[in-house]
Design a protein around this motif. Sequence first.
Motif, PDB file in Angstrom:
ATOM      1  N   ALA A 159       0.864  -1.183   0.000  1.00 29.50           N
ATOM      2  CA  ALA A 159       0.000   0.000   0.000  1.00 29.50           C
ATOM      3  C   ALA A 159       0.895   1.225   0.000  1.00 29.50           C
ATOM      4  O   ALA A 159       2.005   1.197   0.548  1.00 29.50           O
ATOM      5  CB  ALA A 159      -0.913   0.011   1.220  1.00 29.50           C
ATOM      6  N   ILE A 160       0.424   2.292  -0.618  1.00 25.65           N
ATOM      7  CA  ILE A 160       1.156   3.547  -0.651  1.00 25.65           C
ATOM      8  C   ILE A 160       0.227   4.664  -0.183  1.00 25.65           C
ATOM      9  O   ILE A 160      -0.966   4.668  -0.500  1.00 25.65           O
ATOM     10  CB  ILE A 160       1.712   3.840  -2.066  1.00 25.65           C
ATOM     11  N   SER A 161       0.749   5.582   0.620  1.00 27.44           N
ATOM     12  CA  SER A 161      -0.074   6.671   1.129  1.00 27.44           C
ATOM     13  C   SER A 161      -0.575   7.528  -0.028  1.00 27.44           C
ATOM     14  O   SER A 161       0.099   7.667  -1.051  1.00 27.44           O
ATOM     15  CB  SER A 161       0.715   7.522   2.118  1.00 27.44           C
ATOM     16  N   PRO A 162      -1.760   8.106   0.087  1.00 24.58           N
ATOM     17  CA  PRO A 162      -2.305   8.922  -1.005  1.00 24.58           C
ATOM     18  C   PRO A 162      -1.386  10.060  -1.450  1.00 24.58           C
ATOM     19  O   PRO A 162      -1.379  10.433  -2.629  1.00 24.58           O
ATOM     20  CB  PRO A 162      -3.612   9.455  -0.418  1.00 24.58           C
ATOM     21  N   GLY A 178      -0.527   3.442   8.315  1.00 24.87           N
ATOM     22  CA  GLY A 178      -0.774   2.271   7.496  1.00 24.87           C
ATOM     23  C   GLY A 178      -1.336   1.156   8.353  1.00 24.87           C
ATOM     24  O   GLY A 178      -1.128   1.120   9.573  1.00 24.87           O
ATOM     25  N   ALA A 179      -2.066   0.236   7.721  1.00 26.86           N
ATOM     26  CA  ALA A 179      -2.637  -0.904   8.431  1.00 26.86           C
ATOM     27  C   ALA A 179      -2.504  -2.143   7.560  1.00 26.86           C
ATOM     28  O   ALA A 179      -2.465  -2.048   6.326  1.00 26.86           O
ATOM     29  CB  ALA A 179      -4.099  -0.660   8.792  1.00 26.86           C
ATOM     30  N   ALA A 180      -2.415  -3.291   8.208  1.00 27.78           N
ATOM     31  CA  ALA A 180      -2.247  -4.544   7.473  1.00 27.78           C
ATOM     32  C   ALA A 180      -2.957  -5.665   8.205  1.00 27.78           C
ATOM     33  O   ALA A 180      -3.141  -5.612   9.431  1.00 27.78           O
ATOM     34  CB  ALA A 180      -0.760  -4.887   7.320  1.00 27.78           C
ATOM     35  N   VAL A 181      -3.364  -6.678   7.460  1.00 30.91           N
ATOM     36  CA  VAL A 181      -3.948  -7.903   8.016  1.00 30.91           C
ATOM     37  C   VAL A 181      -3.290  -9.094   7.345  1.00 30.91           C
ATOM     38  O   VAL A 181      -2.917  -9.026   6.173  1.00 30.91           O
ATOM     39  CB  VAL A 181      -5.482  -7.953   7.817  1.00 30.91           C
ATOM     40  N   VAL A 188      -3.371  -1.387   3.669  1.00 33.38           N
ATOM     41  CA  VAL A 188      -3.938  -0.111   3.224  1.00 33.38           C
ATOM     42  C   VAL A 188      -3.103   1.010   3.823  1.00 33.38           C
ATOM     43  O   VAL A 188      -2.363   0.808   4.800  1.00 33.38           O
ATOM     44  CB  VAL A 188      -5.418   0.058   3.629  1.00 33.38           C
ATOM     45  N   ALA A 189      -3.234   2.208   3.249  1.00 34.26           N
ATOM     46  CA  ALA A 189      -2.461   3.341   3.741  1.00 34.26           C
ATOM     47  C   ALA A 189      -3.279   4.615   3.663  1.00 34.26           C
ATOM     48  O   ALA A 189      -4.049   4.830   2.714  1.00 34.26           O
ATOM     49  CB  ALA A 189      -1.174   3.504   2.928  1.00 34.26           C
ATOM     50  N   TYR A 200      -4.816 -11.614  11.982  1.00 39.09           N
ATOM     51  CA  TYR A 200      -4.286 -10.585  12.873  1.00 39.09           C
ATOM     52  C   TYR A 200      -4.004  -9.316  12.074  1.00 39.09           C
ATOM     53  O   TYR A 200      -3.774  -9.377  10.859  1.00 39.09           O
ATOM     54  CB  TYR A 200      -3.021 -11.063  13.584  1.00 39.09           C
ATOM     55  N   GLY A 201      -4.041  -8.192  12.773  1.00 40.19           N
ATOM     56  CA  GLY A 201      -3.829  -6.919  12.114  1.00 40.19           C
ATOM     57  C   GLY A 201      -2.857  -6.032  12.879  1.00 40.19           C
ATOM     58  O   GLY A 201      -2.678  -6.179  14.096  1.00 40.19           O
ATOM     59  N   TYR A 202      -2.236  -5.116  12.144  1.00 45.07           N
ATOM     60  CA  TYR A 202      -1.320  -4.137  12.720  1.00 45.07           C
ATOM     61  C   TYR A 202      -1.691  -2.759  12.201  1.00 45.07           C
ATOM     62  O   TYR A 202      -2.089  -2.610  11.038  1.00 45.07           O
ATOM     63  CB  TYR A 202       0.124  -4.446  12.321  1.00 45.07           C
ATOM     64  N   THR A 203      -1.576  -1.761  13.054  1.00 40.18           N
ATOM     65  CA  THR A 203      -1.757  -0.382  12.623  1.00 40.18           C
ATOM     66  C   THR A 203      -0.636   0.477  13.180  1.00 40.18           C
ATOM     67  O   THR A 203      -0.187   0.263  14.318  1.00 40.18           O
ATOM     68  CB  THR A 203      -3.120   0.183  13.079  1.00 40.18           C
ATOM     69  N   SER A 204      -0.187   1.438  12.377  1.00 36.45           N
ATOM     70  CA  SER A 204       0.813   2.390  12.849  1.00 36.45           C
ATOM     71  C   SER A 204       0.163   3.673  13.338  1.00 36.45           C
ATOM     72  O   SER A 204       0.860   4.627  13.687  1.00 36.45           O
ATOM     73  CB  SER A 204       1.804   2.720  11.730  1.00 36.45           C
TER      74      SER A 204
END
Length: 567
Positions: A434-437, A513-516, A507-508, A561-565
Amino acid sequence: MYRLRLLTAAAAAVLLLPILPAAAAVTGDQLVNTGSTSAPFSQNKQNEPGLAVDAAHPTVLAAGANDEIDMEACAAGAPNTCPFTQGVGVSGIYFSLDSGHTWTQPTYSGWSARDCVGPAVCAAHVGPIGTLPGYYEKGLVSNGDPELAFGPRKGADGNFSWAAGSRLYYSNIATNFGTTRSDQAFKGSGAIAVSRTDNVVAAANNDASAWMAPVIVSKQSSATFSDKEQIWADNAASSPYFGNVYICNVSFRSNGHGGAPAPVMLHRSSDGGDSWTTRQISAAVNNAQINGRQGCAVRTDSAGRVYVVWSGFTQAGVSVFYQVTSDNGGANFTRPQVVTAIGGIGQLDPVTGRSTIDGVAGSRTDVFPSIDIANGAPTGVGALNTVVLGWSDDSAGTNMERAYVSYSSDRGASYSPKQAVSTTGDRANQPAVAISPNGGTVYMTYNAWQAPWQMTTANARPMEGVVLSGPTRGTLAEVHRGVSGDARGSSANSLNAEFLGDYNYAVATDSYGAAVWNDVRNATDCPAVDAYREALANGGTPTPPVPCQFPMTAFGNTDIYGYTSAP
């Protein structure tokens, strides 16, 4: 995990307020499929996560997964069989309203067998479900392969606008609830369907009426199995096709069996998902001359250009990624162009006849692309439109699978040489990028395998989720590593092999950013199943065992599982 169940109308208003930074960041990871239990199998089985973030309200996330929470247990009836219960859906749905720090899984009503835990034979019936609602009532079954996207709603003037609100789209495979041709809702063995909601707060709080009835998207014949879809909504207001929704998928024209033609299809909606048009965007190959297509991905940039990438083969038999683009909202596409050559991954498993990442009777794997574009959403203003493409392969050598990225700064006309980004020592599998907008930051998640491909099931097969982050075109550094587990504790319902599916997701936003990812930390290895799989690998025809259910263990307990920054 129960926090969202207590939301009030006042709390819902936070979706319309500016997001304020917090004082400190939260580290660690979170269980996404909060409604599931550790046992019995297969109710404890989740895999193939999808993830979406609302560009206009970036604290709002929705995730999906193949979720067997409503299936009958192996112990219901014959204790050594673990079937998919006829008519029971598997498209799980989960929500986070705090940028991924906490998750909830709503409970609706539908066709369920979750109380069929044995030992007596038990019939499915209308009851609680932890999957998408509305399918049973339409004569359908939600059958997994979840993909999600947020887009704008139409306002009173008939135009799409973020001011009018946000709409969540959830695409998945649907099968017929009816078993005879006369009572089937569509032709073929599998179609692409889309569910939608304009009220994620209500949907998260168990309100099935917050969801619209599912819509069949794909054009079907009696021989069609529509598979491996991905969905995207044009979410940049600068686009002339703002609000359009696109789904790509592979159409297997022999119900998924054999070498019949299998083209990549593109479905488009310009009315919020009410109706769809379909066109074929690749050759219908899968024959003795050219192998088939798989694993498509779709995105849009700030000017509305549609990008579709998939894995395939050239006439010379070279494995590559193809790309097509459209500048008229998906009405027409360019001819497929090769983006990059790719290697293979894993080795051929004699039990399943597919490539596996870890060994015989192991976890299946494929080289699928993941793509994202810095399109400046939600406004699109000042977008760089940098394209990032991610994948993993074994081009560095056997048992040396790496995750790679490649970039395009000219709207897909050319791509940079691939760059290995996975942590040294990881055998990276199923990466998602994912890349930030604003184009500043790239995120990637993948499953890291820590042992070479094995010819035996006697040894542990350690695996965990990893998240990377860094500047675009710069070095991606590891920001999170999940808890390791033994993948032998995962399983297909037939018990003959492990099962973790085909993908993870990231996603970003401009702020986080977040990931699953697929996770096996809570799965228990079952020696009887290991021995069964070993016998199959050696060419035997053993009887399936009871999969460690008496006494009950956490065999098969795979999670998301998920991670978020986010702070």
